[in-house]
Design a protein around this motif. Structure first.
Motif, short mmCIF file in Angstrom:
data_model
loop_
_atom_site.label_atom_id
_atom_site.label_comp_id
_atom_site.label_asym_id
_atom_site.label_seq_id
_atom_site.Cartn_x
_atom_site.Cartn_y
_atom_site.Cartn_z
N SER A 10 0.85 -1.19 0.00
CA SER A 10 0.00 0.00 0.00
C SER A 10 0.89 1.24 0.00
CB SER A 10 -0.89 -0.03 1.24
OG SER A 10 -1.56 1.19 1.39
N ALA A 11 0.64 2.12 -0.97
CA ALA A 11 1.42 3.37 -1.05
C ALA A 11 0.83 4.39 -0.08
CB ALA A 11 1.35 3.93 -2.47
N THR A 12 1.68 5.02 0.71
CA THR A 12 1.18 5.98 1.68
C THR A 12 2.09 7.21 1.73
OG1 THR A 12 0.48 6.28 3.98
CG2 THR A 12 2.43 4.92 3.62
N LYS A 13 1.66 8.20 2.46
CA LYS A 13 2.53 9.35 2.75
C LYS A 13 2.11 9.88 4.12
CE LYS A 13 5.83 12.13 1.90
NZ LYS A 13 7.19 11.64 2.16
N SER A 14 1.91 8.92 5.04
CA SER A 14 1.33 9.28 6.34
C SER A 14 2.32 10.03 7.24
CB SER A 14 0.78 8.05 7.05
OG SER A 14 1.68 6.98 6.92
N ASN A 15 3.56 10.14 6.80
CA ASN A 15 4.49 10.96 7.59
C ASN A 15 4.29 12.45 7.31
OD1 ASN A 15 5.49 10.77 5.01
ND2 ASN A 15 7.62 10.58 5.59
N GLY A 16 3.78 12.77 6.12
CA GLY A 16 3.63 14.19 5.76
C GLY A 16 2.18 14.62 5.71
N ILE A 17 1.33 13.72 5.24
CA ILE A 17 -0.10 14.07 5.09
C ILE A 17 -0.81 13.41 6.27
CG2 ILE A 17 -2.09 13.88 3.57
CD1 ILE A 17 -0.10 13.82 1.22
N ILE A 18 -1.04 14.18 7.33
CA ILE A 18 -1.26 13.55 8.63
C ILE A 18 -2.71 13.25 8.99
CG2 ILE A 18 0.90 14.42 9.63
CD1 ILE A 18 -0.93 16.57 11.01
N ASP A 36 -4.20 4.22 5.70
CA ASP A 36 -3.41 3.09 6.22
C ASP A 36 -4.25 2.19 7.14
OD1 ASP A 36 -1.26 4.24 4.95
OD2 ASP A 36 -0.30 4.99 6.77
N GLU A 37 -5.01 2.83 8.04
CA GLU A 37 -5.81 2.05 9.01
C GLU A 37 -6.86 1.21 8.28
OE1 GLU A 37 -5.78 5.73 12.07
OE2 GLU A 37 -7.74 4.78 11.78
N VAL A 38 -7.57 1.84 7.34
CA VAL A 38 -8.67 1.13 6.68
C VAL A 38 -8.10 -0.01 5.81
CG1 VAL A 38 -10.62 1.34 5.10
CG2 VAL A 38 -10.16 3.16 6.74
N VAL A 39 -7.00 0.25 5.11
CA VAL A 39 -6.42 -0.81 4.26
C VAL A 39 -6.02 -1.99 5.16
CG1 VAL A 39 -4.47 -1.42 2.75
CG2 VAL A 39 -5.64 0.76 2.43
N VAL A 62 5.46 6.70 -0.27
CA VAL A 62 5.43 6.73 -1.72
C VAL A 62 6.74 7.22 -2.34
CG1 VAL A 62 4.38 9.03 -1.90
CG2 VAL A 62 3.97 7.32 -3.69
N ASP A 63 7.46 8.08 -1.64
CA ASP A 63 8.73 8.57 -2.21
C ASP A 63 9.74 7.43 -2.30
OD1 ASP A 63 8.42 8.74 0.52
OD2 ASP A 63 9.50 10.62 0.77
N ALA A 64 9.82 6.65 -1.20
CA ALA A 64 10.73 5.50 -1.21
C ALA A 64 10.24 4.45 -2.21
CB ALA A 64 10.81 4.90 0.18
N LEU A 65 8.92 4.31 -2.28
CA LEU A 65 8.34 3.31 -3.18
C LEU A 65 8.66 3.64 -4.64
CD1 LEU A 65 6.54 0.86 -3.66
CD2 LEU A 65 4.55 2.32 -3.34
N ALA A 66 8.59 4.92 -4.99
CA ALA A 66 8.88 5.33 -6.37
C ALA A 66 10.32 4.95 -6.72
CB ALA A 66 8.67 6.84 -6.52
N ALA A 67 11.23 5.22 -5.79
CA ALA A 67 12.63 4.88 -6.07
C ALA A 67 12.81 3.36 -6.15
CB ALA A 67 13.52 5.45 -4.96
N ASP A 68 12.15 2.64 -5.24
CA ASP A 68 12.34 1.19 -5.21
C ASP A 68 11.71 0.50 -6.43
OD1 ASP A 68 13.75 -0.59 -3.60
OD2 ASP A 68 11.89 -1.47 -2.85
N LEU A 69 10.64 1.11 -6.95
CA LEU A 69 10.01 0.53 -8.15
C LEU A 69 10.97 0.58 -9.34
CD1 LEU A 69 6.28 1.68 -8.29
CD2 LEU A 69 7.14 -0.66 -8.34
#
Ligand SMILES: NC(=O)c1ccc[n+]([C@@H]2O[C@H](COP(=O)([O-])OP(=O)(O)OC[C@H]3O[C@@H](n4cnc5c(N)ncnc54)[C@H](O)[C@@H]3O)[C@@H](O)[C@H]2O)c1
Length: 365
Positions: A183-191, A198-201, A224-231
């Motif tokens: 699951s792609a998230t950005k819960s560190n910045g978009i609070i 994240d909770e519902v998924v 998502v930032d790390a995910l983009a690089a890892d993809l």
């Protein structure tokens, strides 16, 4: 002829008009041999219509589509018409009215396609993008237009119902594949919205696992930032990816680029309950930079037609089309975006030739 499918066709703008005929010819070539018929209902909706009437589609456009079995879309968008007009005047109303809340975007390496990772092979991803809410909302506004204090506000909307249903689709798809869901998230910045996502998924994955003891879906949430690089670095570490509307849109373009380019990528806007028609389209846009040059790659559009056939229950025809497509690419008949010289027509002819051969094999079997 026992099965007839009524398909609404919106070729749209730019290269949409060039790649759509390729897909229609392929489906027509399959229909007889696989025992189904197609009634094409073609609509001239898009930017030309907007220029002459002020609307991308007729007032009763959605009504016209509602009783069809599926919609096949090319692409929309013109440099002289604002993108929010084209998008919100056609594409988004269709996705929303017909509750096409899953945007499924398969990304696979294809033999013979040059690309940043073409020599590593074996990439096979399913990206499940939430398609009707999230960041693409019309809630917001502009203040103090043109003044030094000018400001813009845009609201993101995540609902429990909306996140649950797309997460359930992704978890079930994952259970049918290798049980590995990211699951792609950005819960560190978009609070607010992202921790809720994240909770519902996580709740839905637990529910899907609990419902069937034979099912184990492992969920990873990745920023998502790390995910983009890892993809880009390790795409084969991923199998099914679930993401919000905006994050899924970006990740799927990136993943397509990794396997060779956006011209290859198909997508399905699905109403999984089948209460309404689903819509099938390439991921790419109208590509005004190459429109009218005869060089657009029809792969995304033809692959989208193959996904449509699968959705309509024509699995053998769908599989035959996909393998003809893959075979044509592997043979070296490739368009300019894939660093070769074939025109869109040459490539379509190569696919049709292979369809002919494989259908003769089916008949002789
Ligand atoms: N679903 C849609 O209809 C949709 C999706 C994305 C963009 N758009 C619209 O399309 C217009 C152009 O957008 P954009 O330039 O950002 O994206 P785009 O996908 O149209 O083009 C991006 C780049 O990829 C190339 N490309 C795209 N499809 C190709 C194909 N089949 N074969 C060869 N090359 C291909 C283009 O030439 C261009 O260089 C805009 O108006 C945008 O809003 C529509």
């Amino acid at each position: 002829m026992s099965r007839t499918h009524t398909i609404d066709v919106i070729a749209g703008d730019g290269i949409g008009r060039a790649v759509m005929p390729a897909a229609l010819r392929c489906v027509d070539a399959l229909a007889d041999r696989f025992g189904f018929a197609v009634t094409w209902r073609e609509h001239d909706w898009g930017s030309d219509r907007y220029r002459s009437t002020g609307a991308m589609m007729p007032v009763n456009g959605l009504e016209q589509l509602a009783d069809g079995d599926a919609i096949l879309l090319g692409a929309i968008g013109s440099p002289d018409v604002p993108d929010d007009v084209t998008l919100w005047g056609l594409l988004i109303p269709i996705r929303r009215a017909f509750q096409q809340y899953v945007n499924l975007r398969p990304v696979r390496s294809l033999t013979g396609v040059p690309g940043p990772l073409s020599d590593t092979g074996g990439i096979d991803l399913a990206i499940v993008r939430e398609n009707v809410e999230g960041e693409y909302s019309e809630i917001g506004g502009r203040l103090y237009r043109g003044l030094p204090d000018e400001a813009a506000v845009q609201e993101t909307v995540f609902t429990r119902r909306g996140v649950s249903r797309v997460a359930r689709y992704a978890a079930q798809l994952s259970a049918e594949r290798r049980g590995d869901l990211t699951s792609a998230t950005k819960s560190n910045g978009i609070i607010h919205t992202m921790p809720f996502w994240d909770e519902v998924v996580a709740e839905i994955v637990e529910e899907v696992n609990a419902a069937d003891p034979r099912t184990t879906v492992h969920l990873r949430k990745v920023l998502v930032d790390a995910l983009a690089a890892d993809l880009v670095l390790r795409p084969r570490n991923y199998d099914v990816l679930v993401a919000s509307n905006l994050l899924g849109d970006i990740l799927s373009d990136l993943a397509s680029a990794v396997v060779g380019g956006i011209g290859l990528a198909p997508s399905a806007n699905l109403n999984p309950e089948r209460e309404y028609p689903s819509m099938f389209e390439p991921v790419h846009g109208s590509a005004p930079d190459i429109a009218g040059h005869g060089v657009a790659n029809p792969t995304g559009q033809i692959w989208a037609a193959s996904m449509m056939l699968d959705h309509l229950g024509e699995e053998p025809a769908s599989a035959t089309l996909l393998s003809a497509l893959e075979d044509a690419i592997a043979s070296g008949t490739r368009t300019r975006d894939l660093r070769a010289q074939a025109s869109a027509d040459d490539f379509t002819a190569a696919v049709l030739e292979r369809l002919d051969v494989s259908m003769q094999e089916v008949s002789n079997a």
